[in-house]
Design an enzyme around this catalytic site. Sequence first.
Site, PDB file in Angstrom:
ATOM      1  N   ASP A  60      25.353 -18.791 -73.265  1.00 37.23           N
ATOM      2  CA  ASP A  60      25.762 -20.341 -73.438  1.00 37.23           C
ATOM      3  C   ASP A  60      25.980 -20.761 -74.950  1.00 37.23           C
ATOM      4  OD1 ASP A  60      23.414 -20.619 -74.847  1.00 37.23           O
ATOM      5  OD2 ASP A  60      22.279 -21.722 -73.370  1.00 37.23           O
ATOM      6  N   THR A 106      16.981 -19.159 -77.118  1.00 34.24           N
ATOM      7  CA  THR A 106      15.681 -18.659 -76.984  1.00 34.24           C
ATOM      8  C   THR A 106      15.835 -17.146 -76.273  1.00 34.24           C
ATOM      9  OG1 THR A 106      14.869 -19.672 -75.359  1.00 34.24           O
ATOM     10  CG2 THR A 106      14.446 -20.555 -77.558  1.00 34.24           C
ATOM     11  N   HIS A 118       9.358   1.647 -68.637  1.00 26.60           N
ATOM     12  CA  HIS A 118       8.439   1.076 -67.470  1.00 26.60           C
ATOM     13  C   HIS A 118       8.972   0.237 -66.653  1.00 26.60           C
ATOM     14  CE1 HIS A 118       4.962   1.935 -70.775  1.00 26.60           C
ATOM     15  NE2 HIS A 118       5.847   2.875 -70.665  1.00 26.60           N
ATOM     16  N   HIS A 136       4.955   3.831 -62.654  1.00 27.13           N
ATOM     17  CA  HIS A 136       5.843   2.958 -62.864  1.00 27.13           C
ATOM     18  C   HIS A 136       6.919   2.478 -61.838  1.00 27.13           C
ATOM     19  CE1 HIS A 136       4.616   2.762 -67.110  1.00 27.13           C
ATOM     20  NE2 HIS A 136       5.087   4.106 -67.146  1.00 27.13           N
ATOM     21  N   CYS A 168      21.122 -16.528 -74.833  1.00 22.23           N
ATOM     22  CA  CYS A 168      20.961 -18.152 -74.965  1.00 22.23           C
ATOM     23  C   CYS A 168      20.242 -18.620 -76.488  1.00 22.23           C
ATOM     24  CB  CYS A 168      20.455 -18.861 -74.010  1.00 22.23           C
ATOM     25  SG  CYS A 168      18.864 -18.652 -73.520  1.00 22.23           S
TER      26      CYS A 168
END
Length: 152
Positions: A8, A67, A98, A134, A65
Amino acid sequence: MKIAIGADHAGYRLKDTIVPFLQAQGHEIIDVGCNCADSVDYPDYAVPVCDKVVSGEAERGILICGTGIGMSIAANKTPGIRCALVHDLFSAKATREHNDTNVLAMGERVIGPGVAEEIVRVWLETPFSQGLRHQGRIDKVKALESQYSLHP
């Protein structure tokens, strides 16, 4: 590897750093935008990246973006996507080993370009461990996806 990437307005500068970094390593890039500081909505870029990964047009996806939080939330609404928000090298490696993640989310306002490049490198180079414990956990996530999806 073919990689879809999107950002973004708060992440496009880091995307513009990551794209040539990936190309220099021989990866093919599908850049879905955005390419400017004009305010846009992160789901509008998360969705096309995730669609390309789920369809097989891209092997992996990268979302950026401010964060990484919004992008990761939007990405994980797509059935078949396992997106991890990563800001350190240990998590980049662990989420591949994992969780067999197929989309990586990062925050431009959280990490710098050098760290981001290393995260991307580690994330792309680390294989899924194929460990039974996993895989069993991933299978449970897939079952949840089917249970709650409108399109199982």
